[in-house]
Design an enzyme around this catalytic site. Sequence first.
Site, PDB file in Angstrom:
ATOM      1  N   TRP A 152      10.999  22.269 -40.456  1.00 26.36           N
ATOM      2  CA  TRP A 152       9.734  21.548 -40.613  1.00 26.36           C
ATOM      3  C   TRP A 152       8.507  22.562 -40.848  1.00 26.36           C
ATOM      4  O   TRP A 152       8.610  23.752 -40.362  1.00 26.36           O
ATOM      5  CB  TRP A 152       9.437  20.961 -39.028  1.00 26.36           C
ATOM      6  CG  TRP A 152       7.921  20.370 -39.119  1.00 26.36           C
ATOM      7  CD1 TRP A 152       7.625  19.077 -39.386  1.00 26.36           C
ATOM      8  CD2 TRP A 152       6.971  20.984 -38.433  1.00 26.36           C
ATOM      9  NE1 TRP A 152       6.323  19.014 -39.330  1.00 26.36           N
ATOM     10  CE2 TRP A 152       5.863  20.041 -38.658  1.00 26.36           C
ATOM     11  CE3 TRP A 152       6.626  22.183 -37.760  1.00 26.36           C
ATOM     12  CZ2 TRP A 152       4.502  20.229 -38.263  1.00 26.36           C
ATOM     13  CZ3 TRP A 152       5.393  22.211 -37.272  1.00 26.36           C
ATOM     14  CH2 TRP A 152       4.452  21.550 -37.663  1.00 26.36           C
ATOM     15  N   GLU A 165      12.480  17.790 -41.876  1.00 27.43           N
ATOM     16  CA  GLU A 165      11.857  16.987 -40.991  1.00 27.43           C
ATOM     17  C   GLU A 165      10.372  16.579 -41.663  1.00 27.43           C
ATOM     18  O   GLU A 165       9.745  17.544 -41.718  1.00 27.43           O
ATOM     19  CB  GLU A 165      11.606  17.452 -39.545  1.00 27.43           C
ATOM     20  CG  GLU A 165      10.698  16.672 -38.761  1.00 27.43           C
ATOM     21  CD  GLU A 165      10.530  17.582 -37.300  1.00 27.43           C
ATOM     22  OE1 GLU A 165      10.694  18.537 -37.136  1.00 27.43           O
ATOM     23  OE2 GLU A 165       9.902  16.800 -36.285  1.00 27.43           O
ATOM     24  N   ASP A 215      11.823  12.398 -36.540  1.00 25.52           N
ATOM     25  CA  ASP A 215      10.945  12.620 -35.425  1.00 25.52           C
ATOM     26  C   ASP A 215      10.383  11.134 -34.908  1.00 25.52           C
ATOM     27  O   ASP A 215       9.573  10.701 -35.745  1.00 25.52           O
ATOM     28  CB  ASP A 215      10.046  13.824 -35.554  1.00 25.52           C
ATOM     29  CG  ASP A 215       9.299  14.092 -34.264  1.00 25.52           C
ATOM     30  OD1 ASP A 215       8.649  13.032 -33.561  1.00 25.52           O
ATOM     31  OD2 ASP A 215       9.079  15.285 -33.724  1.00 25.52           O
ATOM     32  N   HIS A 220       6.493  10.934 -35.773  1.00 24.68           N
ATOM     33  CA  HIS A 220       5.994  11.220 -37.147  1.00 24.68           C
ATOM     34  C   HIS A 220       5.869   9.975 -38.005  1.00 24.68           C
ATOM     35  O   HIS A 220       6.040  10.367 -39.193  1.00 24.68           O
ATOM     36  CB  HIS A 220       7.212  12.166 -37.763  1.00 24.68           C
ATOM     37  CG  HIS A 220       6.824  13.612 -37.177  1.00 24.68           C
ATOM     38  ND1 HIS A 220       7.309  14.596 -37.736  1.00 24.68           N
ATOM     39  CD2 HIS A 220       6.062  14.018 -36.003  1.00 24.68           C
ATOM     40  CE1 HIS A 220       7.190  15.832 -36.983  1.00 24.68           C
ATOM     41  NE2 HIS A 220       6.446  15.327 -35.871  1.00 24.68           N
ATOM     42  N   HIS A 279      14.423  13.927 -33.574  1.00 29.92           N
ATOM     43  CA  HIS A 279      13.689  14.502 -32.531  1.00 29.92           C
ATOM     44  C   HIS A 279      13.244  13.351 -31.766  1.00 29.92           C
ATOM     45  O   HIS A 279      12.221  12.471 -32.387  1.00 29.92           O
ATOM     46  CB  HIS A 279      12.527  15.026 -33.151  1.00 29.92           C
ATOM     47  CG  HIS A 279      12.741  16.703 -33.437  1.00 29.92           C
ATOM     48  ND1 HIS A 279      11.817  17.628 -33.864  1.00 29.92           N
ATOM     49  CD2 HIS A 279      13.880  17.467 -33.114  1.00 29.92           C
ATOM     50  CE1 HIS A 279      12.206  18.762 -34.054  1.00 29.92           C
ATOM     51  NE2 HIS A 279      13.570  18.703 -33.523  1.00 29.92           N
ATOM     52  N   ASP A 316      -1.242  11.595 -30.914  1.00 29.06           N
ATOM     53  CA  ASP A 316      -0.215  12.463 -30.588  1.00 29.06           C
ATOM     54  C   ASP A 316       1.165  12.014 -30.437  1.00 29.06           C
ATOM     55  O   ASP A 316       1.561  11.001 -30.265  1.00 29.06           O
ATOM     56  CB  ASP A 316      -0.357  12.959 -28.885  1.00 29.06           C
ATOM     57  CG  ASP A 316       0.529  14.027 -28.640  1.00 29.06           C
ATOM     58  OD1 ASP A 316       0.318  15.125 -29.321  1.00 29.06           O
ATOM     59  OD2 ASP A 316       1.311  14.007 -27.520  1.00 29.06           O
ATOM     60  N   ASP A 368       3.845  13.865 -29.296  1.00 28.08           N
ATOM     61  CA  ASP A 368       4.667  14.755 -28.332  1.00 28.08           C
ATOM     62  C   ASP A 368       4.898  14.728 -27.031  1.00 28.08           C
ATOM     63  O   ASP A 368       4.770  15.488 -26.026  1.00 28.08           O
ATOM     64  CB  ASP A 368       4.455  16.091 -28.637  1.00 28.08           C
ATOM     65  CG  ASP A 368       4.620  16.555 -30.245  1.00 28.08           C
ATOM     66  OD1 ASP A 368       5.917  16.667 -30.803  1.00 28.08           O
ATOM     67  OD2 ASP A 368       3.775  16.536 -30.936  1.00 28.08           O
ATOM     68  N   ASP A 401      11.974  16.754 -28.472  1.00 26.36           N
ATOM     69  CA  ASP A 401      10.928  17.405 -28.861  1.00 26.36           C
ATOM     70  C   ASP A 401       9.578  16.877 -28.391  1.00 26.36           C
ATOM     71  O   ASP A 401       8.947  15.820 -28.777  1.00 26.36           O
ATOM     72  CB  ASP A 401      10.972  17.220 -30.501  1.00 26.36           C
ATOM     73  CG  ASP A 401       9.733  18.182 -31.072  1.00 26.36           C
ATOM     74  OD1 ASP A 401       9.253  18.858 -30.325  1.00 26.36           O
ATOM     75  OD2 ASP A 401       9.303  17.696 -32.397  1.00 26.36           O
TER      76      ASP A 401
HETATM   77  C1  RNT Z   1       6.009  19.060 -35.219  1.00 19.60           C
HETATM   78  C2  RNT Z   1       7.394  18.868 -35.429  1.00 19.60           C
HETATM   79  C3  RNT Z   1       8.367  19.849 -35.050  1.00 19.60           C
HETATM   80  C4  RNT Z   1       7.765  20.731 -33.780  1.00 19.60           C
HETATM   81  C5  RNT Z   1       8.664  21.718 -33.234  1.00 19.60           C
HETATM   82  C6  RNT Z   1       7.944  22.633 -32.313  1.00 19.60           C
HETATM   83  O1  RNT Z   1       5.068  17.936 -35.517  1.00 19.60           O
HETATM   84  O2  RNT Z   1       7.731  17.866 -34.473  1.00 19.60           O
HETATM   85  O3  RNT Z   1       9.569  19.589 -34.652  1.00 19.60           O
HETATM   86  O4  RNT Z   1       7.411  19.709 -32.656  1.00 19.60           O
HETATM   87  O5  RNT Z   1       9.457  22.383 -34.358  1.00 19.60           O
HETATM   88 ZN    ZN Z   2       9.758  17.335 -34.119  1.00 22.04          ZN
END
Ligand code: RNT
Ligand code: ZN
Length: 408
Positions: free
Chosen positions: A177, A218, A251, A254, A278, A286, A288, A318
């Site tokens: 990534w 990713e 992810d 994303h 992920h 956000d 995450d 993640d």
């Molecule tokens: C970032 C990605 C990536 C990170 C990690 C820390 O948007 O999701 O995967 O979160 O690698």
């Molecule tokens: Zn990620």
Amino acid sequence: MYELAKKEYATYGIDTETALEKLKEIPVSIHCWQGDDVIGLDGGGALSGGIQTTGNYPGRARNFEELKADIKKAFSLMPGKKRLNLHASYAMGATVDRDKYEPKHFKAWVDFAKEIGLQGIDFNPTMFSHKNVKDGLTLSSPDESIRKFWVEHCKACLKIAEYFATEMNSHCLVNIWIPDGYKDVPADRLAPRLRLKKSLDEILSVKYDKKKVIVAVESKVFGIGVESYTVGSNEFYQNYAAKNDICCLLDNGHYHPLEYVSDKIPALLTFYDKVALHVTRGVRWDSDHVVLFEDELKEIAKEIVRNDATGKVLIGLDYFDASINRLSAWVTGQRAMQKALLYALLTNHAKLKELQDKADFTTLMVKQEEYKTLPFGAVWKEYLKRENISEDYLTEIKKYESEVLSNR
Ligand code: RNT
Ligand code: ZN
């Protein structure tokens, strides 16, 4: 309670015993970076790359020993098969830069993973929080020395991954990534992508054992400060992966909020042998937040289970939250993933698919609603009991907070 639940699920043609047996065999790769707000151990400095941890909850792991202790504690409160997902920035005792990292800089992690009985280690090149991220770019940089530095870093990571796989006797997923992109309207969208393609080609020219190392890319839609253009977009990586026989990593933070990774999993399973995830929770800007037992997570788990893809979909977590106890964040997310998998295992998918094919959408809707109030909690409790894990993890974590974290 379990015996009653077992009987009730049986009336739907579901064997809770089989579900429990299957659940404990599905590995989940747990990210090390929830423990220290993605700072790493190689002195890279403040987090960059359009990702951010917000919050200042006390007790962040500040070094290897503290991070290991926290992982050990948190993992002991998680049921099921566990893998450790490491970033290259967690190298130990390296006096060289990231382009020259070697397996020896990760030996301490292998020793630790073996000590706590993990199933395997996954790995990520760290192309953020470093002085060589120039103008926000890494593998797509127009500066050849910068681009080369990151190519070399990724090549080094493939070697380290092979070492992990050999040592742990289990594959190692290497996930690429990069944060590359632009805050505002770019003048050229093609050249950065051509440079990224060239970099990936160079990285993959290295000989590596495909049975041991699975390489994934990713994609992302945008990052903080990188709102207008992302070099590694979804279309870019899906095409690259398909043409080069590597893997896509999805992810679920994303994509556009109305795009669902649960729907993308079967789309990719049509063409790929492996799909990596992920698992996270996107909230507005956000991507995450801590994973919770929510509708989209349930849908993701259903797509894995009902397509018989538990061996094909590589599940990784993640997320990073610095506003609450970090161990609690870890355990809550991992347990949510396991709950979603159990929920999916406790569904008679064959029956529901049959209704779909017969176009009996009335019954399908009613049955799907019925599932929602079946005694899932009793089966979950039974799972924890069999895993020798107490349902209450908060008491243990609060104790650890007052005895360990509060002294930091
Ligand atoms: C970032 C990605 C990536 C990170 C990690 C820390 O948007 O999701 O995967 O979160 O690698
Ligand atoms: Zn990620």
